[in-house]
Design a protein around this motif. Structure first.
Motif, PDB file in Angstrom:
ATOM      1  N   LEU A  50      34.045  63.264  18.720  1.00  0.00           N
ATOM      2  CA  LEU A  50      34.199  62.575  17.432  1.00  0.00           C
ATOM      3  C   LEU A  50      34.536  61.108  17.699  1.00  0.00           C
ATOM      4  O   LEU A  50      35.525  60.804  18.374  1.00  0.00           O
ATOM      5  CB  LEU A  50      35.339  63.225  16.646  1.00  0.00           C
ATOM      6  N   GLY A 105      26.117  60.453  15.648  1.00  0.00           N
ATOM      7  CA  GLY A 105      27.502  60.628  15.198  1.00  0.00           C
ATOM      8  C   GLY A 105      28.458  61.127  16.257  1.00  0.00           C
ATOM      9  O   GLY A 105      29.604  61.469  15.957  1.00  0.00           O
ATOM     10  N   GLN A 106      28.017  61.192  17.530  1.00  0.00           N
ATOM     11  CA  GLN A 106      28.931  61.653  18.581  1.00  0.00           C
ATOM     12  C   GLN A 106      28.975  60.649  19.729  1.00  0.00           C
ATOM     13  O   GLN A 106      27.968  59.994  20.027  1.00  0.00           O
ATOM     14  CB  GLN A 106      28.469  63.003  19.121  1.00  0.00           C
ATOM     15  N   TYR A 111      31.023  63.923   7.444  1.00  0.00           N
ATOM     16  CA  TYR A 111      30.749  63.981   8.875  1.00  0.00           C
ATOM     17  C   TYR A 111      30.094  65.314   9.246  1.00  0.00           C
ATOM     18  O   TYR A 111      29.083  65.355   9.954  1.00  0.00           O
ATOM     19  CB  TYR A 111      32.034  63.760   9.680  1.00  0.00           C
ATOM     20  N   ARG A 136      26.787  63.909   9.809  1.00  0.00           N
ATOM     21  CA  ARG A 136      27.142  63.141  11.005  1.00  0.00           C
ATOM     22  C   ARG A 136      27.191  61.642  10.707  1.00  0.00           C
ATOM     23  O   ARG A 136      26.927  60.805  11.575  1.00  0.00           O
ATOM     24  CB  ARG A 136      26.135  63.387  12.141  1.00  0.00           C
ATOM     25  N   ARG A 137      27.527  61.304   9.467  1.00  0.00           N
ATOM     26  CA  ARG A 137      27.639  59.904   9.086  1.00  0.00           C
ATOM     27  C   ARG A 137      29.014  59.653   8.485  1.00  0.00           C
ATOM     28  O   ARG A 137      29.856  60.544   8.462  1.00  0.00           O
ATOM     29  CB  ARG A 137      26.561  59.551   8.058  1.00  0.00           C
ATOM     30  N   SER A 171      32.195  58.827  11.882  1.00  0.00           N
ATOM     31  CA  SER A 171      31.101  58.793  12.861  1.00  0.00           C
ATOM     32  C   SER A 171      30.962  57.423  13.513  1.00  0.00           C
ATOM     33  O   SER A 171      30.037  57.192  14.274  1.00  0.00           O
ATOM     34  CB  SER A 171      29.770  59.134  12.173  1.00  0.00           C
TER      35      SER A 171
END
Ligand SMILES: Cc1cc2nc3c(=O)[nH]c(=O)nc-3n(C[C@H](O)[C@H](O)[C@H](O)COP(=O)(O)OP(=O)(O)OC[C@H]3O[C@@H](n4cnc5c(N)ncnc54)[C@H](O)[C@@H]3O)c2cc1C
Length: 542
Positions: free
Chosen positions: A47, A193-194, A329, A333-334, A338
């Protein structure tokens, strides 16, 4: 005698993970990668905002402190360093900046052929997986996923950009593109996002190779010399739990233990300033007076503001805001989880006499103070806040790392000798004047309810400098302590990254920087590893 390897890499940080992959890729070489810390498993390493969890975590962070700093009123500054696979690259803020052309041209001018910007740019391209495709300066086939934050930042970042426009400052569409100088939005080494670290992208896929051994919780204690030779390295003495043992290298040992760990290991192994080592009772194998010297860093301070519009503080301080950010998230994933919190910023000239950008700024749509106590948490201020932070690009203060005994498990002294030159003090004032000019423009005046700190009562140069000295902190870019150069009296490694006068030993990490680069140094460190791997592989044994 234990297992024999071709290459032993000490330290699985930003550089070490890339080396482990590249040196083991052909299957021809037996490679050992050892790391004092453990696995970078788990959600918080992936994260992007998760790095606040490792900031004060002794399981994954060496948590060093500097010596009391003479020019900062005796303050000791916190110096976090990753102690985990991925090293500091697993606990960092993921801002991705290659640096300024002149930074690397200066490396070359210091007597290091092959390290000018045109030489190193292909290695930046080799690293990068840029969503907008390849260009002269950008790569798209590389392992490190790049996410430009442009188009995703908090709305108040636009007020900052408008303030820069109002001052007539240039705009940079991409700090890693055609124009470095100017205001803009940072890029990050984040993929979907990672966190996209060298551990996740290089080491993890390479671990299935039978010719690569990874030892975690394994600390190098000192280098081993070939029997009968004064200065030919043949292995490493290591500690795993309460067991000490030796590992042998047939070709080379590569130190990638970072700007603190690499000079420390050299000194503990008798490679350093002869008088000093003698004084500690360590047999001198190679007199290299500059080991540990030339320590450089970026020193930073923040201006804090109360805003009259909601900022990320509102989001992170409310349960509903946290739930919304969490859901966004998980589903897309935004959103703020993120991204890095250092969203906007830029590189500027602090005076008209500057030939190029000499100041770096950050505009964070979130305000938080970094607590002095290691057991405290990084917490957003309890109001709608934001901050502007700054550091000089190329400070001239240099310090040193010095061991106090032969035991590599003892912490070395870290003395960056911050703010010790008139040049650096002048640049601090230049940056503060720039921030005050920015906050005085209409776009930011309309956003700011109050300058919380330092506060408008602080305005003379003397007051500003005093504020800086009391509140500045490292931005965690320690480098330069095994500097590359042609001369054993003034540097530690040559342009092939071989330690002067020692056989079978290289240093490949942030410690080889002859001068600190403009901007955040993880990208240049990974570039050094990519180029270093080529240097190792093209150096055929005699
Ligand atoms: C909190 C923080 C935030 C940062 N933010 C950014 C950012 O946003 N952008 C950016 O570009 N840079 C950032 N940096 C800096 C950047 O991450 C580092 O400069 C870079 O990771 C250094 O890489 P390295 O390979 O030289 O060393 P490291 O990545 O530190 O790796 C060294 C490794 O060696 C291991 N080691 C040390 N001694 C031994 C030993 N004796 N035996 C075995 N293993 C050992 C360590 O545990 C570590 O894993 C940040 C750093 C920190 C700490």
């Amino acid at each position: 005698m234990g297992t024999v390897y071709d290459y032993i890499i000490v330290g699985a940080g930003s550089a070490g993970c890339i080396l482990a992959d590249r040196l083991s890729a052909s299957g021809e070489h037996r490679v050992l990668l050892m790391e004092a810390g453990g696995e970078d498993k788990g959600f918080w390493f992936k994260l992007p905002v998760g790095y606040i969890k490792s900031y004060f975590n002794p399981q994954t962070n060496w948590m060093f402190y500097s010596t009391p700093q003479t020019h900062l009123g005796g303050r000791s500054l916190y110096a976090p360093r990753g102690k985990v696979l991925g090293g500091s690259g697993s606990i960092n803020a993921m801002i991705y900046v290659q640096g300024q052309r002149q930074d690397f041209d200066d490396w070359q001018r210091a007597g290091n052929p092959g390290w000018g910007f045109d030489d190193v740019q292909p290695y930046f391209r080799k690293l990068e997986n840029h969503p907008q495709g390849a260009s002269a300066g950008r790569g798209e086939q590389g392992r490190i996923g790049i996410t430009p934050m442009k188009g995703r930042t908090h709305p108040i970042c636009d007020d900052y950009l408008a303030a820069c426009d109002a001052l007539g400052l240039p705009r940079s569409e991409d700090f890693n593109g055609a124009q470095f100088e100017g205001s803009g939005i940072y890029e990050t080494n984040i993929r979907r996002g990672q966190r996209s670290s060298s551990s996740i992208e290089y080491l993890a896929p390479a671990r299935s190779r039978s010719n690569l051994t990874v030892m975690t919780h394994t600390q190098a204690l000192r280098l081993l010399y070939a029997p009968g030779s004064a200065n030919s390295i043949c292995g490493v003495r290591v500690r795993q739990g309460d067991r000490d043992f030796d590992v042998q290298a047939q070709r080379e040992v590569i130190l990638s233990a970072g700007a603190v760990g690499s000079p420390q290991l050299l000194q503990c192994s008798g490679i350093g300033d002869g008088d000093r080592l003698n004084g500690l009772g360590i047999a001198v194998r190679q007199h290299l007076p500059r080991v540990g010297h030339n320590l450089q860093d970026h020193l930073c301070a923040s201006f804090y503001y109360r805003a009259n519009r909601p900022t990320l503080n509102d989001e992170f301080n409310s349960l509903w805001g946290q739930m919304r950010a969490g859901l966004q998230y998980l589903l897309t994933r935004r959103g703020p989880l993120s991204m890095s919190v250092n969203q906007a910023g830029g590189f500027f000239r602090g005076s008209t006499h500057q030939p190029r950008a000499n100041l770096q700024l950050y505009f964070n749509p979130l305000s938080y103070t970094i607590p002095a106590l290691p057991n405290a948490n990084l917490k957003p201020e309890p109001y709608s806040g934001f901050l502007m932070a700054f550091n000089a690009c190329r400070p001239s203060s240099t310090g040193q790392i010095q061991i106090t005994c032969a035991d590599a498990c003892e912490r070395p002294l870290i003395d960056p000798n911050y703010l010790s030159t008139a040049h650096d003090q002048e640049e601090v004032l230049q940056a503060i004047r720039l921030i005050r000019r920015l906050s005085g423009t209409a776009p930011l005046r309309n956003l700011i309810k109050e300058e919380v700190a330092p506060g408008l009562a602080i305005h003379s140069d003397a007051q500003m400098l005093a504020y800086f000295k009391d509140h500045c902190g490292s931005i965690y870019h320690l480098c330069g302590t095994c500097a590359m150069g042609p001369d054993a009296q003034t540097s530690v490694v040559d342009a092939q990254l071989r330690v002067h006068g020692v056989q079978g030993l290289r240093v490949i990490d942030a410690s080889i920087f002859p001068n600190i680069t403009s901007g955040n140094i993880n990208a240049p460190t990974m570039m050094v590893a990519e180029k270093g791997a080529d240097l190792v592989l093209s150096d055929k044994p005699h």
